[in-house]
Motif scaffolding. Structure first.
Motif, short mmCIF file in Angstrom:
data_model
loop_
_atom_site.label_atom_id
_atom_site.label_comp_id
_atom_site.label_asym_id
_atom_site.label_seq_id
_atom_site.Cartn_x
_atom_site.Cartn_y
_atom_site.Cartn_z
N GLY A 280 -3.72 -6.17 -10.66
CA GLY A 280 -4.69 -6.85 -9.82
C GLY A 280 -4.19 -8.14 -9.22
N PHE A 281 -2.98 -8.53 -9.49
CA PHE A 281 -2.43 -9.78 -8.93
C PHE A 281 -1.90 -9.53 -7.52
CE2 PHE A 281 -1.94 -10.39 -13.53
CZ PHE A 281 -2.68 -11.56 -13.69
N GLU A 282 -2.25 -10.43 -6.60
CA GLU A 282 -1.74 -10.36 -5.24
C GLU A 282 -0.57 -11.32 -5.09
OE1 GLU A 282 -4.75 -11.08 -2.36
OE2 GLU A 282 -5.65 -9.08 -2.57
N ASN A 283 0.37 -10.91 -4.26
CA ASN A 283 1.55 -11.75 -4.06
C ASN A 283 2.10 -11.49 -2.66
OD1 ASN A 283 3.65 -13.51 -4.56
ND2 ASN A 283 4.95 -11.92 -5.51
N GLU A 284 2.38 -12.56 -1.95
CA GLU A 284 2.99 -12.43 -0.63
C GLU A 284 4.51 -12.60 -0.78
OE1 GLU A 284 2.67 -14.18 3.94
OE2 GLU A 284 1.52 -15.10 2.31
#
Length: 706
Positions: A280-284
């Motif tokens: 569930g972690f977002e990362n750019e």
């Protein structure tokens, strides 16, 4: 525009099915519509349909979506997947010792045997009995006695060989394709191969003289085709493609496969990607950072493509590489392939539909390199459709995939006939020994098989058409050779010696199985031929030569008389009859003699007679008186009698005494006159004398009759 002018093409891939409608007018093509639908399950694997029903359902769905806008579709152009092609390298060889290759037909036979060897290797490699169509082969190189050579025609040596690279298509690929289309109520209008479809629109015939590699990078595999010298020389497949990169992204960022696929596509168009992992972690992630993290996977794909290109292109780099397919958009992939092939960067390029001349798209359609293959299918299926040709080979019906010029050799390959079994058997060889060294004498070569097309003699490269009847007959067997000793030995070896001042040629003694022989004698299996030089002096002398010591028994004593014994000198040194000699030795040979009694007495220093010379009737006269009487077996011998080796002699010596007038009558015959009285006078020095008168040297003697 009427719908019946549309060409319906399907590109049935591992991940998805692409349907496309194409129209053509005055040499210009227009893509009217496209539909892309992914498979719901793994019903395709490496280009092979594994679930006909599932694939037919996707085909039906694509068809129905196009029919909603454009009406009923009944015929379709399709392609057999290039990834289903099997490429095998193989070599065949034949013995040509004593029989040089003088016809190109023999070279064609050799190439065909190499292709059949490739078929055999393919069957063993695949561990299955499925049938394959040979869709093409090219010669890598010819060899003569294991050394590469440009042409085998008119060459002489021991072994000729040809190494080829052959490409095969499993017949089941086409059969399963037909089955899926039938279930979707579609009739196959035309068939091509995916690599050929792409090549036909990207690399026209005029460019195929160039050595170019076309790489179609899909989802599961990367298909490769090589052009050179005006034709497609090889096809190959790498079991790595876009999915390898997707899986690398999935592993690196903890994404499921679908999200990883989306992220991969965004890398091509965006400077950064936003990823949300399974936690569930977002990362750019910046584009360059993401590429560096998956670099090893991209490098592995580039390396696999490079290795396959090398294998197909005779271990060398082509002049250029064209990349197509969705996987070709993988970042940094063209640069890595160029680096590994030692090519300039501008020689490896992604080619999209913009490379297809005289092509336009309907305004609502998106374009990309993934459309190259389906467009190629639509265009090339009409221009160069593949058909089936049916012929008979030795009475058996054979169906061939007509995707190029078909020849008699293709019919033989498809029939399963092993060409080498139709060559005449070589004649039986046999073994003979020459001075203990085994020599194999081969029989004559068997003749090549006879080929007939529709009752007429033909060659393996002759073109065939539907309905032709091919007959192959076994060539004549060879035969065993009739061989004489002269075939093993040109001339009887000889060496020279000087015998008693004259040059003599000493020939070797020939023997066949231990018995004297001549050059014209025939030999058989296991015969032994030998030749040897006389190496003892006695072997080169006439039979009558004897060198035994000369012995006599004189008055009971055994005496050796060297003067009459035989003797041998080699280079002026004493030798024996059994002495060995070398070439150009000087040999002196004196045989044992049978002397006269006079010669024997002289050698024994025994005086045979006394002599006195007087004048008789004014003519010189020598009077002899024996001093020794010689007997052989109680027989009195004269001085001229021959004495033999080993004779037993008895010598009776006479006492010495003076000569008297009477001794004259032992040397002359006195003739009594026929007329007159019988009275005579004996005169010595003109004086009357008597019979017992002693004579001296030079006395003048005469007889006077009155």
């Amino acid at each position: 525009m009427r719908k019946e002018t549309y060409t319906f093409a399907l590109d049935i891939g591992t991940r998805s099915v692409v349907g496309l409608l194409l129209s053509e007018k005055d040499g210009t093509y227009e893509v009217i519509d496209t539909v892309i639908q992914e498979h719901g399950e793994r019903s395709m694997l490496d280009g092979q349909i594994h679930d006909v029903i599932s694939v037919s359902n996707v085909i039906s769905s694509v068809k129905e979506k196009l029919e909603e806008k454009h009406g009923t579709l009944r015929e379709v152009c399709v392609a057999a997947a290039g990834r289903a092609l099997k490429t095998i390298r193989a070599e065949a060889q034949i013995e040509i010792e004593g029989k040089p290759i003088i016809q190109t037909e023999t070279v064609f036979h050799l190439e065909l045997m190499a292709v059949q060897e490739a078929q055999k290797q393919l069957a063993q490699k695949e561990k299955a009995m499925q049938e394959y169509d040979c869709v093409g082969y090219s010669v890598i190189h010819y060899k003569l006695d294991h050394q590469e050579i440009g042409s085998l025609v008119d060459q002489q040596g021991k072994v000729a060989s040809a190494e080829i690279i052959a490409t095969f298509l499993p017949k089941v690929v086409v059969e399963s394709l037909l089955a899926a289309l039938n279930r979707a109520n579609l009739e196959m209008k035309a068939l091509t191969l995916e690599p050929i479809a792409a090549i036909n629109v990207l690399i026209p015939s005029s460019m195929r003289r160039l050595n170019v590699a076309l790489v179609d990078i899909g989802a599961g595999t990367s298909d490769i085709a090589i052009t050179n010298k005006g034709t497609v020389t090889a096809y190959g497949m790498v079991p790595m493609a876009g999915d390898e990169i997707t899986e690398a992204i999935s592993d690196q960022f903890l994404l499921d496969f679908h999200d990883a696929e989306q992220a991969k596509r965004e890398l091509h168009t965006s400077e950064s990607i936003l990823v949300k992992d399974i936690l569930g972690f977002e990362n750019e992630v910046l584009k360059e950072e993401a590429i560096s993290l998956i670099h090893s996977a991209i490098d592995s794909l580039a390396n696999a493509i490079k290795e396959e290109i090398y294998s197909l292109n005779q271990e060398s780099s082509p002049k250029a590489v064209m990349l197509i397919g969705g996987g070709s958009l993988t970042p940094k992939l063209p640069e890595l392939i160029a680096e590994k092939l030692n090519l300039p960067l501008n020689r490896v390029a992604i080619r999209g539909i913009d490379a297809i001349k005289q092509l336009r798209f309907a305004e609502h359609l998106k374009t990309g390199p993934e459309l190259v293959t389906p467009i190629g299918i639509a265009i090339s299926s009409n221009q160069n459709p593949i058909q089936y040709v049916s012929v008979k080979v030795n009475g058996r019906s054979v169906r061939l995939l007509h995707m190029r010029k078909l020849t008699v050799s293709d019919s033989l390959l498809s029939s399963g006939i092993q060409l080498n079994k139709y060559y005449g058997k070589p004649g039986l060889a046999f073994i003979a020994a020459l001075n203990g060294q085994s020599i194999t004498i081969p029989g004559t070569y068997g003749e090549a098989p006879l080929l007939f097309k529709n009752g007429k003699v033909c060659s393996v490269d002759e073109e065939i058409i539907n309905g032709d009847e091919i007959i192959i007959e076994k060539g004549k067997d060879g035969r065993s050779l009739s061989v004489a000793i002269s075939d093993l030995i040109d001339v009887v070896p000889a060496k020279q010696v000087i015998l008693n001042g004259e040059r003599v040629q000493v020939e070797a003694n020939l023997a066949l199985n231990g018995k004297p022989a001549s050059l014209t004698d025939l030999i058989a299996d296991r015969d032994s031929v030998t030749y040897s030089f006389p190496d003892q002096v006695k072997e080169i002398l006439p039979d009558e030569y004897s060198f035994a010591p000369f012995f006599l028994s004189v008055d009971g004593s055994r005496i050796k008389v060297d003067a009459f014994s035989g003797k041998i000198l080699i280079n002026h040194f004493p030798a024996h009859p059994s002495s060995r000699f070398e070439e150009w030795d000087q040999i002196t040979a004196v045989k044992t003699e049978s002397p006269s009694l006079s010669q024997v007495l002289t050698e024994l220093k025994i005086k045979a007679y006394e002599s006195l010379t007087v004048l008789y009737n004014q003519e010189p006269l020598t009077i002899k008186k024996m001093m020794a009487e010689v007997y052989r077996d109680d027989m009195l011998l004269s001085l001229e009698d021959k004495i033999n080796n080993g004779d037993y002699l008895t010598i009776k010596k006479q006492p010495a005494g003076s000569f008297i007038f009477q001794d004259v009558f032992t040397a002359v015959d006195v003739t009594i006159p026929s007329e007159g009285s019988n009275k005579f006078l004996l005169l010595k020095n003109e004086k009357e004398t008597a019979f017992h008168e002693e004579l001296l040297p030079g006395d003048r003697l005469s007889i006077k009759w009155f």
